[in-house]
Write a protein that holds these residues in place. Structure first.
Motif, PDB file in Angstrom:
ATOM      1  N   ILE A  67       0.858  -1.178   0.000  1.00  0.00           N
ATOM      2  CA  ILE A  67       0.000   0.000   0.000  1.00  0.00           C
ATOM      3  C   ILE A  67       0.895   1.229   0.000  1.00  0.00           C
ATOM      4  CG2 ILE A  67      -0.183   0.199   2.525  1.00  0.00           C
ATOM      5  CD1 ILE A  67      -3.189   0.903   2.018  1.00  0.00           C
ATOM      6  N   ASP A  68       0.426   2.296  -0.612  1.00  0.00           N
ATOM      7  CA  ASP A  68       1.124   3.578  -0.576  1.00  0.00           C
ATOM      8  C   ASP A  68       0.131   4.614  -0.088  1.00  0.00           C
ATOM      9  OD1 ASP A  68       2.252   6.101  -1.058  1.00  0.00           O
ATOM     10  OD2 ASP A  68       3.296   5.425  -2.842  1.00  0.00           O
ATOM     11  N   LEU A  69       0.330   5.097   1.125  1.00  0.00           N
ATOM     12  CA  LEU A  69      -0.499   6.175   1.656  1.00  0.00           C
ATOM     13  C   LEU A  69       0.097   7.476   1.157  1.00  0.00           C
ATOM     14  CD1 LEU A  69      -1.026   4.993   5.357  1.00  0.00           C
ATOM     15  CD2 LEU A  69      -2.402   4.463   3.321  1.00  0.00           C
ATOM     16  N   GLY A  70      -0.625   8.176   0.305  1.00  0.00           N
ATOM     17  CA  GLY A  70      -0.113   9.376  -0.336  1.00  0.00           C
ATOM     18  C   GLY A  70       0.248  10.502   0.614  1.00  0.00           C
ATOM     19  N   PHE A  71      -0.030  10.340   1.893  1.00  0.00           N
ATOM     20  CA  PHE A  71       0.266  11.385   2.876  1.00  0.00           C
ATOM     21  C   PHE A  71       1.374  10.976   3.833  1.00  0.00           C
ATOM     22  CE2 PHE A  71      -3.193   8.695   4.328  1.00  0.00           C
ATOM     23  CZ  PHE A  71      -2.744   8.277   5.561  1.00  0.00           C
ATOM     24  N   SER A  72       1.995   9.788   3.662  1.00  0.00           N
ATOM     25  CA  SER A  72       2.906   9.273   4.679  1.00  0.00           C
ATOM     26  C   SER A  72       4.191   8.687   4.104  1.00  0.00           C
ATOM     27  CB  SER A  72       2.193   8.182   5.479  1.00  0.00           C
ATOM     28  OG  SER A  72       3.097   7.565   6.374  1.00  0.00           O
ATOM     29  N   PRO A  73       5.338   8.978   4.728  1.00  0.00           N
ATOM     30  CA  PRO A  73       6.590   8.366   4.284  1.00  0.00           C
ATOM     31  C   PRO A  73       6.755   6.915   4.732  1.00  0.00           C
ATOM     32  CG  PRO A  73       7.033   9.867   6.097  1.00  0.00           C
ATOM     33  CD  PRO A  73       5.571  10.005   5.757  1.00  0.00           C
ATOM     34  N   VAL A  74       5.952   6.448   5.704  1.00  0.00           N
ATOM     35  CA  VAL A  74       6.170   5.095   6.217  1.00  0.00           C
ATOM     36  C   VAL A  74       5.943   4.041   5.140  1.00  0.00           C
ATOM     37  CG1 VAL A  74       3.855   4.584   7.141  1.00  0.00           C
ATOM     38  CG2 VAL A  74       5.891   3.592   8.210  1.00  0.00           C
ATOM     39  N   THR A  75       5.009   4.295   4.215  1.00  0.00           N
ATOM     40  CA  THR A  75       4.716   3.253   3.235  1.00  0.00           C
ATOM     41  C   THR A  75       5.813   3.097   2.192  1.00  0.00           C
ATOM     42  OG1 THR A  75       3.214   4.800   2.115  1.00  0.00           O
ATOM     43  CG2 THR A  75       2.226   3.157   3.582  1.00  0.00           C
ATOM     44  N   ASN A  76       6.753   4.027   2.122  1.00  0.00           N
ATOM     45  CA  ASN A  76       7.929   3.796   1.273  1.00  0.00           C
ATOM     46  C   ASN A  76       8.833   2.729   1.878  1.00  0.00           C
ATOM     47  OD1 ASN A  76       7.284   6.950   0.741  1.00  0.00           O
ATOM     48  ND2 ASN A  76       8.000   5.907  -1.095  1.00  0.00           N
ATOM     49  N   SER A  77       8.737   2.525   3.174  1.00  0.00           N
ATOM     50  CA  SER A  77       9.546   1.490   3.826  1.00  0.00           C
ATOM     51  C   SER A  77       9.027   0.085   3.522  1.00  0.00           C
ATOM     52  CB  SER A  77       9.591   1.718   5.339  1.00  0.00           C
ATOM     53  OG  SER A  77      10.269   2.918   5.631  1.00  0.00           O
ATOM     54  N   LEU A  78       7.744  -0.054   3.200  1.00  0.00           N
ATOM     55  CA  LEU A  78       7.180  -1.382   2.964  1.00  0.00           C
ATOM     56  C   LEU A  78       7.906  -2.131   1.845  1.00  0.00           C
ATOM     57  CD1 LEU A  78       3.365  -0.612   3.394  1.00  0.00           C
ATOM     58  CD2 LEU A  78       4.986  -1.444   5.103  1.00  0.00           C
ATOM     59  N   PRO A  79       8.056  -1.545   0.631  1.00  0.00           N
ATOM     60  CA  PRO A  79       8.792  -2.275  -0.403  1.00  0.00           C
ATOM     61  C   PRO A  79      10.280  -2.403  -0.087  1.00  0.00           C
ATOM     62  CG  PRO A  79       7.756  -0.295  -1.318  1.00  0.00           C
ATOM     63  CD  PRO A  79       7.417  -0.348   0.128  1.00  0.00           C
ATOM     64  N   ILE A  80      10.832  -1.441   0.639  1.00  0.00           N
ATOM     65  CA  ILE A  80      12.247  -1.540   1.025  1.00  0.00           C
ATOM     66  C   ILE A  80      12.446  -2.781   1.894  1.00  0.00           C
ATOM     67  CG2 ILE A  80      14.022  -0.454   2.475  1.00  0.00           C
ATOM     68  CD1 ILE A  80      13.041   2.266   1.298  1.00  0.00           C
TER      69      ILE A  80
END
Length: 187
Positions: free
Chosen positions: A102-115
């Motif tokens: 998921i990519d929450l367009g308001f949050s940097p945390v979801t960039n960590s998910l694919p990482i």
């Protein structure tokens, strides 16, 4: 995996985000609250994300309050089957085998998910699909993204018409999101 707590400050608009990541089963439970002023209008967004042992998003819950009518609250509940199927209110909205994050367009945390999930070595690159939650509408669309690991702590993120370098801490959480978000406290 240890629990992490992080506080980000938004740099392009007024705002902060508090986020907690803790082990749950073999996966992770992510909880956070974002306070932002989008074009001068205040918003509060609470979210939870459940990630399974393979790093795939399985559930997400978002509650946004703000906009022109502060008494109005929008909610979004998503369930994913771990194989690219995403449901909202029991209706299938995305069905793509490689749509696992998921990519929450308001949050940097979801960039960590694919990482976390991809585990790329420096020089590695992967193109993925995501269930992208647009903000403030909370509309969900399928998005394509590319993650490239440049070195031990730097990743290049690309999506349609956008590119940014991200730096991450030892826990894989984003420390700096190219002038948009910066971690100001960790615990």
């Amino acid at each position: 995996m240890l629990a992490s707590v992080i506080l980000w400050q938004r740099l392009d608009e007024p705002g902060f985000e508090w986020c907690s990541v803790r082990p749950q089963g073999g996966g992770r439970m992510i909880e956070g609250v974002t306070l932002v002023a989008l074009e001068g209008v205040p918003w509060r967004v609470d979210y939870t994300i459940e990630v399974d042992e393979a790093g795939r998003t399985r559930r997400a819950s978002i509650r946004a309050t703000g906009g022109d009518d502060v008494s109005r609250t929008q909610t979004l509940e998503l369930e994913a089957n771990g194989a690219g199927g995403w449901r909202r209110n029991d209706a299938l909205i995305i069905d793509a085998p490689d749509c696992l994050d998921i990519d929450l367009g308001f949050s940097p945390v979801t960039n960590s998910l694919p990482i976390w999930r991809l585990g790329l070595e420096p020089g590695g690159r992967a193109e993925i699909r995501v269930a992208w939650v647009l903000f403030p509408s909370l509309e969900v669309v399928e998005g394509r993204q590319t993650y490239e690991r440049l070195d031990e702590t730097t990743w290049r993120y690309r999506s349609a018409g956008f590119e940014a370098d991200l730096t991450v801490g030892e826990d894989g959480l984003v420390d700096d999101y190219a002038g948009y978000w910066r971690a100001i406290a960790r615990g």
